[in-house]
Design an enzyme around this catalytic site. Structure first.
Site, PDB file in Angstrom:
ATOM      1  N   HIS A 100       0.798  -1.232   0.000  1.00 51.42           N
ATOM      2  CA  HIS A 100       0.000   0.000   0.000  1.00 51.42           C
ATOM      3  C   HIS A 100       0.829   1.279   0.000  1.00 51.42           C
ATOM      4  CE1 HIS A 100      -3.809  -1.997   0.227  1.00 51.42           C
ATOM      5  NE2 HIS A 100      -3.350  -2.759   1.202  1.00 51.42           N
ATOM      6  N   ASP A 122      -5.585  -9.853  -2.038  1.00 56.36           N
ATOM      7  CA  ASP A 122      -5.994  -9.165  -0.823  1.00 56.36           C
ATOM      8  C   ASP A 122      -7.485  -8.809  -0.934  1.00 56.36           C
ATOM      9  OD1 ASP A 122      -5.928  -7.790   1.566  1.00 56.36           O
ATOM     10  OD2 ASP A 122      -4.168  -6.614   1.051  1.00 56.36           O
ATOM     11  N   HIS A 142      -8.988  -6.001  -0.612  1.00 52.13           N
ATOM     12  CA  HIS A 142      -9.320  -4.674  -1.098  1.00 52.13           C
ATOM     13  C   HIS A 142      -8.335  -4.243  -2.177  1.00 52.13           C
ATOM     14  CE1 HIS A 142      -6.702  -4.337   2.407  1.00 52.13           C
ATOM     15  NE2 HIS A 142      -6.151  -3.334   1.780  1.00 52.13           N
TER      16      HIS A 142
END
Length: 141
Positions: free
Chosen positions: A92, A127, A129
């Site tokens: 991220h 994942d 999201h």
């Protein structure tokens, strides 16, 4: 836990441990590093509580990113057919900001290594999201 499972199934003898370091130029040293005793720390970049600075954070980031980069290098070099970084997929962060408990994006490092030798790379994120940081890193390519 993953290492223990691999050992339980008797596969550790078929594996080799690799060590490498991330290229220091990937991160903006002025924004990320703070002088420490024997190590460096990464500053609180996100402004959120999900990316706090902690002791030996720089060493931690170099470890997980180095694992993904070393894995990519061994695949590119043809030394191995399979490479795994058990602590990887810290995906991220962007090159200018920590985000989502991620400080440096090891997926981007690995993909860039692959793109030095291969025309195309497919990245599948399982994942729960969307992974916008990897997408944004390659939006122009």
């Amino acid at each position: 836990m993953a290492h223990s499972l691999v050992g339980f199934y008797g596969m550790l003898g078929d594996m080799r441990r690799l060590r490498d370091l991330i290229p220091e130029s990937y991160v903006n040293d002025a924004a990320l590093r703070q002088k420490g005793e024997d190590d460096h720390s990464i500053g609180l970049l996100s402004g959120d509580d999900d990316c706090p600075a902690f002791d030996r954070l720089w060493k931690y980031c170099r470890g997980y990113d180095g694992g993904s980069l070393a894995a990519a290098c061994t695949l590119v070099d043809g030394a191995f057919d399979i490479a795994i970084n058990w602590s990887g997929s810290i995906h991220h962060a962007s090159s200018c900001k920590a985000s989502g408990f991620c400080y440096v994006n090891d997926i981007v490092l690995a993909i860039n290594e692959f793109l030095g030798s291969f025309r195309r790379v497919i990245y599948v994120d399982i994942d729960s999201h969307r992974d916008d940081s990897v997408q944004n890193a390659f939006v122009d390519s």
